[in-house]
Design a protein around this motif. Structure first.
Motif, PDB file in Angstrom:
ATOM      1  N   ALA A  16       0.833  -1.205   0.000  1.00  0.00           N
ATOM      2  CA  ALA A  16       0.000   0.000   0.000  1.00  0.00           C
ATOM      3  C   ALA A  16       0.869   1.257   0.000  1.00  0.00           C
ATOM      4  CB  ALA A  16      -0.918  -0.009   1.220  1.00  0.00           C
ATOM      5  N   GLU A  35       9.781   4.177   6.683  1.00  0.00           N
ATOM      6  CA  GLU A  35       9.554   2.756   6.979  1.00  0.00           C
ATOM      7  C   GLU A  35      10.366   2.378   8.224  1.00  0.00           C
ATOM      8  OE1 GLU A  35       7.866  -0.135   5.968  1.00  0.00           O
ATOM      9  OE2 GLU A  35       9.081  -0.969   7.586  1.00  0.00           O
ATOM     10  N   ARG A  36       9.724   1.696   9.153  1.00  0.00           N
ATOM     11  CA  ARG A  36      10.435   1.362  10.393  1.00  0.00           C
ATOM     12  C   ARG A  36      11.432   0.229  10.199  1.00  0.00           C
ATOM     13  NH1 ARG A  36       6.975  -0.630  15.248  1.00  0.00           N
ATOM     14  NH2 ARG A  36       8.770  -1.959  15.579  1.00  0.00           N
ATOM     15  N   ALA A  44       3.625  -7.377   5.988  1.00  0.00           N
ATOM     16  CA  ALA A  44       2.982  -8.594   5.505  1.00  0.00           C
ATOM     17  C   ALA A  44       3.220  -8.837   4.022  1.00  0.00           C
ATOM     18  CB  ALA A  44       1.482  -8.509   5.775  1.00  0.00           C
ATOM     19  N   THR A  45       3.317  -7.758   3.246  1.00  0.00           N
ATOM     20  CA  THR A  45       3.341  -7.941   1.787  1.00  0.00           C
ATOM     21  C   THR A  45       4.437  -8.911   1.363  1.00  0.00           C
ATOM     22  OG1 THR A  45       2.481  -5.714   1.495  1.00  0.00           O
ATOM     23  CG2 THR A  45       3.527  -6.738  -0.431  1.00  0.00           C
ATOM     24  N   MET A  50       0.786 -16.493  -1.288  1.00  0.00           N
ATOM     25  CA  MET A  50      -0.254 -17.249  -1.981  1.00  0.00           C
ATOM     26  C   MET A  50      -0.860 -16.501  -3.149  1.00  0.00           C
ATOM     27  SD  MET A  50      -1.922 -19.141   1.192  1.00  0.00           S
ATOM     28  CE  MET A  50      -2.813 -17.738   1.754  1.00  0.00           C
ATOM     29  N   THR A  51      -2.092 -16.058  -2.977  1.00  0.00           N
ATOM     30  CA  THR A  51      -2.854 -15.627  -4.134  1.00  0.00           C
ATOM     31  C   THR A  51      -3.435 -14.240  -3.961  1.00  0.00           C
ATOM     32  OG1 THR A  51      -4.824 -16.607  -3.205  1.00  0.00           O
ATOM     33  CG2 THR A  51      -3.545 -17.980  -4.699  1.00  0.00           C
ATOM     34  N   VAL A 160       7.705   5.963  12.974  1.00  0.00           N
ATOM     35  CA  VAL A 160       6.848   7.134  13.211  1.00  0.00           C
ATOM     36  C   VAL A 160       6.102   6.903  14.517  1.00  0.00           C
ATOM     37  CG1 VAL A 160       4.896   8.477  12.351  1.00  0.00           C
ATOM     38  CG2 VAL A 160       6.687   7.703  10.772  1.00  0.00           C
ATOM     39  N   ASP A 214       0.624  -0.010  14.821  1.00  0.00           N
ATOM     40  CA  ASP A 214       1.054   1.392  15.025  1.00  0.00           C
ATOM     41  C   ASP A 214       0.103   2.394  14.384  1.00  0.00           C
ATOM     42  OD1 ASP A 214       3.281   0.066  15.947  1.00  0.00           O
ATOM     43  OD2 ASP A 214       4.730   1.241  14.801  1.00  0.00           O
ATOM     44  N   GLU A 375      -4.057  -2.518   4.594  1.00  0.00           N
ATOM     45  CA  GLU A 375      -4.669  -3.185   5.739  1.00  0.00           C
ATOM     46  C   GLU A 375      -4.943  -2.190   6.874  1.00  0.00           C
ATOM     47  OE1 GLU A 375      -2.770  -6.940   6.658  1.00  0.00           O
ATOM     48  OE2 GLU A 375      -3.851  -7.116   8.563  1.00  0.00           O
ATOM     49  N   ILE A 391      -4.082  -8.308  -0.688  1.00  0.00           N
ATOM     50  CA  ILE A 391      -3.037  -7.668  -1.498  1.00  0.00           C
ATOM     51  C   ILE A 391      -3.684  -6.761  -2.539  1.00  0.00           C
ATOM     52  CG2 ILE A 391      -1.201  -8.126  -3.178  1.00  0.00           C
ATOM     53  CD1 ILE A 391      -0.250 -10.312  -1.383  1.00  0.00           C
TER      54      ILE A 391
HETATM   55  C1  LIG Z   1       2.370 -14.496   6.166  1.00  0.00           C
HETATM   56  C2  LIG Z   1       1.291 -13.753   5.436  1.00  0.00           C
HETATM   57  C3  LIG Z   1       0.793 -14.256   4.239  1.00  0.00           C
HETATM   58  C4  LIG Z   1      -0.217 -13.580   3.545  1.00  0.00           C
HETATM   59  N1  LIG Z   1      -0.673 -14.057   2.352  1.00  0.00           N
HETATM   60  C5  LIG Z   1      -1.572 -13.353   1.627  1.00  0.00           C
HETATM   61  C6  LIG Z   1      -1.982 -13.775   0.325  1.00  0.00           C
HETATM   62  O1  LIG Z   1      -1.517 -14.770  -0.185  1.00  0.00           O
HETATM   63  N2  LIG Z   1      -2.891 -13.029  -0.341  1.00  0.00           N
HETATM   64  C7  LIG Z   1      -3.423 -11.882   0.175  1.00  0.00           C
HETATM   65  O2  LIG Z   1      -4.238 -11.225  -0.486  1.00  0.00           O
HETATM   66  N3  LIG Z   1      -3.032 -11.454   1.392  1.00  0.00           N
HETATM   67  C8  LIG Z   1      -2.138 -12.149   2.116  1.00  0.00           C
HETATM   68  N4  LIG Z   1      -1.749 -11.702   3.360  1.00  0.00           N
HETATM   69  C9  LIG Z   1      -2.253 -10.394   3.817  1.00  0.00           C
HETATM   70  C10 LIG Z   1      -1.545  -9.288   3.018  1.00  0.00           C
HETATM   71  O3  LIG Z   1      -0.210  -9.686   2.788  1.00  0.00           O
HETATM   72  C11 LIG Z   1      -1.580  -7.958   3.753  1.00  0.00           C
HETATM   73  O4  LIG Z   1      -2.885  -7.630   4.153  1.00  0.00           O
HETATM   74  C12 LIG Z   1      -1.055  -6.848   2.848  1.00  0.00           C
HETATM   75  O5  LIG Z   1       0.192  -7.205   2.286  1.00  0.00           O
HETATM   76  C13 LIG Z   1      -0.918  -5.566   3.646  1.00  0.00           C
HETATM   77  O6  LIG Z   1      -0.191  -4.635   2.900  1.00  0.00           O
HETATM   78  P1  LIG Z   1       0.086  -3.212   3.546  1.00  0.00           P
HETATM   79  O7  LIG Z   1       0.957  -2.491   2.597  1.00  0.00           O
HETATM   80  O8  LIG Z   1      -1.188  -2.610   3.971  1.00  0.00           O
HETATM   81  O9  LIG Z   1       0.891  -3.546   4.887  1.00  0.00           O
HETATM   82  P2  LIG Z   1       2.325  -4.249   5.101  1.00  0.00           P
HETATM   83  O10 LIG Z   1       2.784  -4.980   3.917  1.00  0.00           O
HETATM   84  O11 LIG Z   1       2.214  -4.995   6.382  1.00  0.00           O
HETATM   85  O12 LIG Z   1       3.306  -3.019   5.268  1.00  0.00           O
HETATM   86  C14 LIG Z   1       3.215  -2.133   6.360  1.00  0.00           C
HETATM   87  C15 LIG Z   1       4.580  -1.505   6.566  1.00  0.00           C
HETATM   88  O13 LIG Z   1       4.470  -0.455   7.521  1.00  0.00           O
HETATM   89  C16 LIG Z   1       5.634  -0.455   8.325  1.00  0.00           C
HETATM   90  N5  LIG Z   1       5.321   0.232   9.577  1.00  0.00           N
HETATM   91  C17 LIG Z   1       4.474  -0.187  10.559  1.00  0.00           C
HETATM   92  N6  LIG Z   1       4.446   0.709  11.549  1.00  0.00           N
HETATM   93  C18 LIG Z   1       5.291   1.731  11.204  1.00  0.00           C
HETATM   94  C19 LIG Z   1       5.703   2.927  11.838  1.00  0.00           C
HETATM   95  N7  LIG Z   1       5.244   3.281  13.047  1.00  0.00           N
HETATM   96  N8  LIG Z   1       6.594   3.733  11.213  1.00  0.00           N
HETATM   97  C20 LIG Z   1       7.092   3.387   9.996  1.00  0.00           C
HETATM   98  N9  LIG Z   1       6.743   2.238   9.354  1.00  0.00           N
HETATM   99  C21 LIG Z   1       5.844   1.430   9.946  1.00  0.00           C
HETATM  100  C22 LIG Z   1       5.947  -1.935   8.508  1.00  0.00           C
HETATM  101  O14 LIG Z   1       7.289  -2.148   8.863  1.00  0.00           O
HETATM  102  C23 LIG Z   1       5.600  -2.479   7.127  1.00  0.00           C
HETATM  103  O15 LIG Z   1       6.707  -2.519   6.274  1.00  0.00           O
HETATM  104  C24 LIG Z   1      -0.743 -12.370   4.068  1.00  0.00           C
HETATM  105  C25 LIG Z   1      -0.252 -11.868   5.275  1.00  0.00           C
HETATM  106  C26 LIG Z   1       0.762 -12.547   5.959  1.00  0.00           C
HETATM  107  C27 LIG Z   1       1.263 -11.973   7.240  1.00  0.00           C
END
Ligand SMILES: Cc1cc2nc3c(=O)[nH]c(=O)nc-3n(C[C@H](O)[C@H](O)[C@H](O)COP(=O)(O)OP(=O)(O)OC[C@H]3O[C@@H](n4cnc5c(N)ncnc54)[C@H](O)[C@@H]3O)c2cc1C
Length: 566
Positions: A16, A35-36, A44-45, A50-51, A160, A214, A375, A391
């Motif tokens: 995201a 990014e922390r 999580a990304t 998976m899919t 942050v 966070d 998320e 995703i």
């Molecule tokens: C093991 C696993 C497998 C998964 N498999 C799938 C799948 O196959 N298909 C699917 O659709 N979904 C899957 N999911 C869910 C999906 O991966 C996540 O919902 C999605 O990737 C979230 O993306 P995001 O960018 O919102 O958050 P994230 O990818 O979690 O990124 C958030 C980022 O914010 C950073 N951050 C957090 N707090 C702070 C702060 N205070 N200051 C600075 N940086 C900060 C973190 O370090 C992180 O890098 C899976 C999740 C997990 C954990």
């Protein structure tokens, strides 16, 4: 102390955040991506294997409206329809976009994207990158695009800790730079929270150490409402036994899709059958049903020896196993797992959060200048998320948030920053509790995870939730309001303190909303209120009032489908 400035500050570099940064920079904004952890590797990304669901219609005719219908049905009448529509409609575009950016979606021999049929979807809709490489491929692709954007400044190791508000708007943030111990202030015309979910709150989780919620705490403290916080999704078949080193605990899912792994109880009976879903190796039970079935079988004494269920591929011919698992079969062999001869044991683990920051279809929150993505946003998936939607949500919401944040920044002539507005947050990072008053914060963090697992887990009661709230309040008292540690470079004690400060705030909100919702719906199951109740077809919205959590019930936003203001 260091001061930085940008048109758009993006907090969190998962799918995201990276997509938001790319989209905002594409509109001409100067972007700071904070990014922390490491850019593109912290959340999580990168872990997803998976899919990804999108109605690209390559395996079977499809339309985003079919995907939307499935998403709304899974959400059990709680989805914010405008957000769910954005996910499904623009999901198609972002999946095609990252295909064009060479993510490497698996393809059929005739060159179409391969799509598998996941539970709750009405047709094959989920694309993937073989073998178990979906998240790493998505992450790598976005990192490559970021590298092409000169206008994105990327800063890793930057936690942050607070948003800064002035005149009712968010005007930037305060952060702690882990690698130097520096306090950093950031002025920004627009800020996007893309910090992912909260599953680190639980003892058994699929999370990284950076997923303690966070962003929810940042938003709450800045005055932005949260929604649907009681809905934590447990992934039913997290790996339990035998010991599995170096592999993702949720790795079994794609193989269940492909091969129809059978979920069995101690007596070899298909487990979901008793709970109204006959799978017969087809994998059709949604996550909430499978979680419920496993927990209830364990409770009834019909679980596997380690306290879960068996997942068996023994009925699948060895050649098919080899073909589907590819190189993974050798990694399993290295762990002593031979799927032709033995089942593995699996059990539910905290995996995803349906709730989050309340945003509209432009990803704007109630606070001017503050946006959210991925998320971190609540509402699109209602009470239960379909596999593959997360995703897509991260990509589609990230892009939308980046466009909206850039448009907002372009409309704001100057950022209304002042040092005074950031003073309290800066003072907190410079403060230190006296050493003699400091309990072991790492032990407190583990204690919170136990409380959440045992009392705010997939099956809840009034008594358990009330006990959790009392224990969370006690932990908060012990934590106090002055950070532990000296705040020097890589001060782990201070990081734990800052993390726990957020985790406790968010844990309280999850427990309070779970206590208030006296029914069972989707991922929120109350053993003392086992039925879904029509009068509870409402969202719970949480704000902070004078430091205390305030709950309100609001009608679910139907598809008035607001025009997206960019
Ligand atoms: C093991 C696993 C497998 C998964 N498999 C799938 C799948 O196959 N298909 C699917 O659709 N979904 C899957 N999911 C869910 C999906 O991966 C996540 O919902 C999605 O990737 C979230 O993306 P995001 O960018 O919102 O958050 P994230 O990818 O979690 O990124 C958030 C980022 O914010 C950073 N951050 C957090 N707090 C702070 C702060 N205070 N200051 C600075 N940086 C900060 C973190 O370090 C992180 O890098 C899976 C999740 C997990 C954990």
């Amino acid at each position: 102390m260091r001061h930085l400035a940008a048109d758009v500050l993006v907090i969190g570099a998962g799918a995201a955040g990276m997509y938001a940064a790319i989209a905002a920079a594409g509109q001409g904004a100067q972007v700071l991506l904070a990014e922390r952890s490491l850019i593109g590797r912290g959340g999580a990304t990168v872990m997803a294997q998976m899919t990804v669901a999108a109605a690209v219609g390559e395996a079977a005719p499809d339309h985003w409206q079919h995907h939307l219908a499935d998403t709304l049905a899974a959400g059990r009448f709680l989805c914010d329809e405008a957000l769910a529509r954005l996910l499904c409609e623009e999901g198609v575009e972002v999946i095609k976009q990252i295909d064009a950016w060479k993510v490497g979606w698996a393809r059929t021999p005739d060159g179409r994207m391969a799509q598998v049929h996941a539970p709750g979807h009405d047709r094959p809709r989920c694309v993937y990158v073989d073998f178990l490489a979906t998240g790493t491929a998505v992450s790598r692709t976005l990192r490559t695009q970021l590298n092409r954007q000169g206008a994105v400044r990327r800063v890793g190791d930057l936690v942050v800790t607070d948003l800064v508000r002035r005149g009712g708007a968010v005007v930037g943030a305060v952060a702690w730079h882990l690698a130097s111990g520096d306090v950093v202030t950031i002025a920004a015309k627009s800020t996007v929270i893309a910090t992912g979910g909260l599953t680190r709150l639980y003892r058994r989780n699929s999370a990284s150490a950076n997923m303690g919620g966070d962003g929810y705490a940042l938003a709450l403290r800045a005055g932005a409402p949260l929604i649907d916080m009681e809905f934590v999704q447990f992934f039913p078949i997290g790996h339990l036994a035998p010991r599995l080193v170096g592999m993702d605990p949720i790795m079994w899912d794609p193989f269940r899709y492909k091969l129809g792994g059978r979920l069995l109880n101690r007596d070899g009976e298909e487990l979901t059958q008793r709970y109204g879903v006959a799978e017969d190796g087809r994998y059709v039970a949604t996550r909430d049903v499978a979680t419920y079935a496993i927990a209830k079988e364990v409770e009834a004494g019909r679980g596997s020896p380690a306290g879960g269920a068996y997942l068996s591929f023994e009925h699948v011919p060895e050649a098919r196993l080899r073909e589907a698992f590819g190189p993974v079969i050798d990694r399993l062999a290295a762990n002593g797992i031979d799927l032709t001869r033995m089942p593995v044991e699996v059990a539910p683990i905290a995996h995803y959060h349906m709730g989050g920051i309340r945003a509209d279809a432009a990803m704007a929150t109630a606070i001017p200048g503050l946006f959210a993505a991925g998320e971190a946003v609540g509402g699109a998936n209602g009470a239960n998320r379909l596999s593959g939607n997360a995703i897509t949500e991260a990509l589609a919401f990230g892009r939308r948030a980046g466009l909206s944040a850039a448009a907002h920044a372009a409309r704001s002539r100057e950022v209304d920053w002042s040092r005074e507005a950031a003073a309290d947050a800066v003072a907190l990072l410079r403060d230190s509790a006296p050493a003699r008053d400091r309990p072991n914060v790492a032990a407190m963090l583990a204690m919170l995870q136990d409380v959440m697992q045992d009392e705010v887990g997939p099956f809840r009661t009034q008594a358990k939730l009330a006990s959790a709230l009392a224990r969370i309040a006690a932990l908060r008292r012990d934590l106090g309001d002055r950070p532990f540690g000296s705040g020097g470079a890589y001060d782990a004690e201070r990081l734990d303190w800052l993390d726990l400060r957020c985790m406790l705030a968010v844990a309280e909100v999850v427990a309070r909303t779970a206590l208030a919702r006296t029914e069972s719906r989707g991922a929120h199951q109350r053993e003392d209120f086992p039925a879904m109740r029509p009068d509870w077809a409402v969202n719970q919205v949480v704000t902070l009032r004078d430091g205390a959590v305030a709950l309100a019930r609001e009608s679910v936003r139907a598809a008035s489908l607001q025009a997206v203001a960019v």
